[in-house]
Design an enzyme around this catalytic site. Structure first.
Site, PDB file in Angstrom:
ATOM      1  CG  PHE A   1       5.269  -0.207   7.945  1.00 54.31           C
ATOM      2  CD1 PHE A   1       5.254   0.594   6.818  1.00 54.31           C
ATOM      3  CD2 PHE A   1       4.177  -0.184   8.797  1.00 54.31           C
ATOM      4  CE1 PHE A   1       4.164   1.406   6.533  1.00 54.31           C
ATOM      5  CE2 PHE A   1       3.088   0.624   8.526  1.00 54.31           C
ATOM      6  CZ  PHE A   1       3.078   1.416   7.394  1.00 54.31           C
TER       7      PHE A   1
ATOM      8  CG  PHE B   1      -0.336   0.080   2.524  1.00 56.52           C
ATOM      9  CD1 PHE B   1      -0.027   1.304   3.097  1.00 56.52           C
ATOM     10  CD2 PHE B   1      -0.044  -1.074   3.223  1.00 56.52           C
ATOM     11  CE1 PHE B   1       0.576   1.365   4.340  1.00 56.52           C
ATOM     12  CE2 PHE B   1       0.549  -1.017   4.468  1.00 56.52           C
ATOM     13  CZ  PHE B   1       0.864   0.207   5.027  1.00 56.52           C
ATOM     14  CG  ASP B   2       3.289   4.639   1.367  1.00 50.16           C
ATOM     15  OD1 ASP B   2       3.829   4.914   0.277  1.00 50.16           O
ATOM     16  OD2 ASP B   2       3.241   5.425   2.329  1.00 50.16           O
TER      17      ASP B   2
END
Length: 214
Positions: free
Chosen positions: A205, A144-145
């Site tokens: 992350f 998503f990022d």
């Protein structure tokens, strides 16, 4: 998403792009793909098309007055169901991650921290500016990022980001790299973030801390 041939000739592609833009704006507000069944999506698009083409066979305001409350109830129930599933998937992902990574630690807040490379510099506090590379995914692997994919590090004040980042980066040192598995309460909660992060999502992350600037 993989590239492919354009669906229309160049003179018609601006109109197609307009349709994509409208669809993206609507989808960022409400994830209809996951809320509705295939036959329900067809009905939704029929209603949209009737208004755009001026072909509605009933008074739209009458329909909204009569069925508006049912619309709100339907969306609320569907959203709650989807969010409950997303949260459950996140909890199971955390359990699986801890089982597969014995050195990972789960803090009192629910953050999971796994050191991939120990740093030897300073650890940041919330007032500091940090420079990092990161790669963010949902528990199903959807990206998503990612500053890594963009090919450029990013700098920001640590106090300006989600709580999971604040806690996780404070456990790191300059030069280090870690995986952070962040529950929704330390991420974007029940609101999610645009169309990229669903409500109630647990996030993963991989973060590399390059620099801490007091």
């Amino acid at each position: 998403m993989a590239g492919g041939p354009m669906p229309y000739d160049d003179d018609k592609m601006p109109i197609y792009a307009l349709g994509l833009n409208i669809g993206m704006q609507i989808s960022q507000q409400t994830d209809f793909k996951n809320l509705l069944e295939e036959d329900e999506l067809k009905i939704l698009l029929t209603g949209f098309g009737d208004i755009v083409k001026g072909e509605a066979t009933v008074d739209p305001m009458q329909v909204l007055q009569q069925y508006g409350p049912a619309v709100n109830n339907l969306l609320r129930e569907r959203m709650e169901g989807v969010m409950d599933k997303v949260k459950k998937d996140g909890e199971e992902y955390v359990e699986g991650f801890l089982d597969c990574n014995e050195e990972a630690v789960k803090t009192d807040s629910g953050l999971v921290y796994y050191c991939m490379k120990e740093g030897d510099g300073a650890s940041p506090v919330v007032e500091d500016e940090v420079e990092v590379h990161y790669h963010g995914t949902l528990t199903d692997g959807t990206i998503f990022d990612s500053s890594v994919d963009r090919g450029a590090t990013i700098k920001f004040k640590l106090g300006q980001v989600i709580k999971g980042w604040q806690e996780g980066l404070a456990m790191m040192k300059e030069g280090g790299k870690a995986t952070l598995v962040i529950p929704p309460g330390l991420a974007y909660g029940d609101a999610g973030s645009g169309g990229a992060v669903p409500p109630g999502a647990t996030l993963k992350f991989e973060v590399e801390l390059f620099k801490v600037n007091p």
